[in-house]
Scaffold this motif. Sequence first.
Motif, PDB file in Angstrom:
ATOM      1  N   ILE A 204      19.542 -29.027  20.293  1.00 11.58           N
ATOM      2  CA  ILE A 204      19.873 -27.926  21.576  1.00 11.58           C
ATOM      3  C   ILE A 204      21.883 -28.097  21.754  1.00 11.58           C
ATOM      4  O   ILE A 204      22.608 -29.510  21.093  1.00 11.58           O
ATOM      5  N   VAL A 205      21.790 -26.872  21.690  1.00  7.88           N
ATOM      6  CA  VAL A 205      23.456 -26.051  21.301  1.00  7.88           C
ATOM      7  C   VAL A 205      23.922 -26.053  23.527  1.00  7.88           C
ATOM      8  O   VAL A 205      23.404 -25.143  23.570  1.00  7.88           O
ATOM      9  N   GLU A 206      24.125 -26.604  23.918  1.00 10.37           N
ATOM     10  CA  GLU A 206      25.007 -26.178  25.472  1.00 10.37           C
ATOM     11  C   GLU A 206      25.983 -25.832  25.351  1.00 10.37           C
ATOM     12  O   GLU A 206      26.914 -25.804  24.822  1.00 10.37           O
ATOM     13  N   CYS A 207      26.305 -24.993  26.448  1.00  8.26           N
ATOM     14  CA  CYS A 207      27.495 -24.584  26.839  1.00  8.26           C
ATOM     15  C   CYS A 207      28.018 -23.513  26.237  1.00  8.26           C
ATOM     16  O   CYS A 207      29.511 -23.581  25.271  1.00  8.26           O
ATOM     17  N   LEU A 208      27.901 -22.678  25.646  1.00  4.86           N
ATOM     18  CA  LEU A 208      27.916 -21.311  24.560  1.00  4.86           C
ATOM     19  C   LEU A 208      28.950 -20.421  25.808  1.00  4.86           C
ATOM     20  O   LEU A 208      28.184 -20.325  26.760  1.00  4.86           O
ATOM     21  N   ASP A 209      29.189 -19.281  25.781  1.00  4.14           N
ATOM     22  CA  ASP A 209      29.943 -18.350  25.665  1.00  4.14           C
ATOM     23  C   ASP A 209      29.354 -17.365  25.618  1.00  4.14           C
ATOM     24  O   ASP A 209      30.188 -16.989  24.244  1.00  4.14           O
ATOM     25  N   LEU A 210      28.147 -16.571  26.364  1.00  2.00           N
ATOM     26  CA  LEU A 210      27.879 -15.390  26.049  1.00  2.00           C
ATOM     27  C   LEU A 210      27.775 -14.447  26.516  1.00  2.00           C
ATOM     28  O   LEU A 210      27.161 -13.080  26.966  1.00  2.00           O
ATOM     29  N   LYS A 211      29.055 -14.281  27.410  1.00  2.00           N
ATOM     30  CA  LYS A 211      28.973 -13.120  28.266  1.00  2.00           C
ATOM     31  C   LYS A 211      29.062 -11.878  27.662  1.00  2.00           C
ATOM     32  O   LYS A 211      28.453 -10.668  28.224  1.00  2.00           O
ATOM     33  N   SER A 212      29.571 -11.943  26.197  1.00  2.00           N
ATOM     34  CA  SER A 212      29.358 -10.572  25.863  1.00  2.00           C
ATOM     35  C   SER A 212      28.476 -10.591  24.792  1.00  2.00           C
ATOM     36  O   SER A 212      28.921  -9.591  24.332  1.00  2.00           O
ATOM     37  N   VAL A 213      27.896 -11.068  25.084  1.00  2.00           N
ATOM     38  CA  VAL A 213      26.314 -10.927  24.163  1.00  2.00           C
ATOM     39  C   VAL A 213      25.564 -10.028  24.644  1.00  2.00           C
ATOM     40  O   VAL A 213      24.641 -10.787  25.336  1.00  2.00           O
ATOM     41  N   GLU A 214      24.800  -9.040  23.834  1.00  2.00           N
ATOM     42  CA  GLU A 214      23.679  -8.416  24.546  1.00  2.00           C
ATOM     43  C   GLU A 214      21.961  -9.258  23.962  1.00  2.00           C
ATOM     44  O   GLU A 214      22.653 -10.177  23.049  1.00  2.00           O
ATOM     45  N   ALA A 215      21.861  -9.205  24.024  1.00  2.00           N
ATOM     46  CA  ALA A 215      19.656  -9.546  24.390  1.00  2.00           C
ATOM     47  C   ALA A 215      19.398  -9.140  22.690  1.00  2.00           C
ATOM     48  O   ALA A 215      20.096  -7.179  22.807  1.00  2.00           O
ATOM     49  N   GLY A 216      18.976  -9.236  21.659  1.00  2.00           N
ATOM     50  CA  GLY A 216      18.800  -8.999  20.304  1.00  2.00           C
ATOM     51  C   GLY A 216      19.393  -9.796  19.211  1.00  2.00           C
ATOM     52  O   GLY A 216      18.686 -11.493  19.739  1.00  2.00           O
ATOM     53  N   THR A 217      19.186  -9.712  18.390  1.00  2.00           N
ATOM     54  CA  THR A 217      18.571 -10.610  17.135  1.00  2.00           C
ATOM     55  C   THR A 217      20.552 -10.215  16.029  1.00  2.00           C
ATOM     56  O   THR A 217      21.009  -9.475  16.179  1.00  2.00           O
ATOM     57  N   TYR A 218      20.643 -11.460  15.872  1.00  2.00           N
ATOM     58  CA  TYR A 218      21.567 -12.169  15.300  1.00  2.00           C
ATOM     59  C   TYR A 218      21.838 -12.880  13.621  1.00  2.00           C
ATOM     60  O   TYR A 218      20.889 -13.802  14.345  1.00  2.00           O
ATOM     61  N   PHE A 219      22.516 -13.959  13.702  1.00  3.87           N
ATOM     62  CA  PHE A 219      23.062 -14.612  12.551  1.00  3.87           C
ATOM     63  C   PHE A 219      23.738 -15.700  13.330  1.00  3.87           C
ATOM     64  O   PHE A 219      25.184 -15.180  13.570  1.00  3.87           O
ATOM     65  N   PHE A 220      23.547 -16.049  13.660  1.00  2.78           N
ATOM     66  CA  PHE A 220      23.806 -18.135  14.430  1.00  2.78           C
ATOM     67  C   PHE A 220      25.096 -18.826  13.425  1.00  2.78           C
ATOM     68  O   PHE A 220      24.036 -19.279  12.181  1.00  2.78           O
ATOM     69  N   LEU A 221      25.686 -19.445  13.539  1.00  6.19           N
ATOM     70  CA  LEU A 221      26.678 -20.243  12.654  1.00  6.19           C
ATOM     71  C   LEU A 221      26.605 -21.783  13.786  1.00  6.19           C
ATOM     72  O   LEU A 221      27.842 -21.351  14.473  1.00  6.19           O
TER      73      LEU A 221
END
Length: 243
Positions: A204-221
């Motif tokens: 579980i990862v909480e408090c991400l800042d996704l405000k400028s991220v569009e729905a779709g696929t990415y590589f996450f680290l």
Amino acid sequence: MFDPKKIPVKGKIIDVTVPISSFTPIFPGDPEPSIEKFLTLEQDGCAVSRLSFGSHTGTHVDAPSHILKDGLSVDKLDLGSLMGKAVVLDFTRINGALTGNILEKVYNDQKNNDRKITESVSILLLKTKASFRKEKNPDIPDFQAGGLDKKREFEDPAYLDATAAAWIVRKGFKTVGIDGFSVDSLSSKSLPAHHTLLSNNVNIVECLDLKSVEAGTYFFLCLPLKVENCDGAPARALLISDS
């Protein structure tokens, strides 16, 4: 195990980490963050700061020991499960409980629009209304630096109910991230989503800042601080686009 060769570095890097400062919103009752100058260049020839904050401050990873007796601590987590192909789903128009049926519909809709969503996608990221924040005076719904604003009417942002957590486990995701304070309802004491996910080895990862991220696929680290025997730790989280 962690394999550096699996990290694509050709795409755009998007930092989705909420910074830690005196402005960082915290969950009510958590320690308030403090950053103090301990040594200075002028007097000591080098700068050193004293840091004080809770283990769940800013963008952070919950370890199983956060809510499970004898659960793994954050330093024991498999880093390989905190990196990989991720899909970001947009729930910014929804308040309250996200059910398994809601996740299934939005996931399938996104999958129909994005052929890159395959069985290799192991990380699910949930973008909610909590993504909309001010840089120096965060405005996560109903929270302020230091905790809950009692003067404002409380409205639960999007969270996972028990059926949604079960759906995530069935789909085989290794990590789920959200931009809110919790994957559970903020008023929940039993934390059903936490229990279902962490007891089934879903990070579980909480408090991400996704405000400028569009729905779709990415590589996450996402790499949490290696704090021994701790129930969680702040982390630096990045998305890398395919283009």
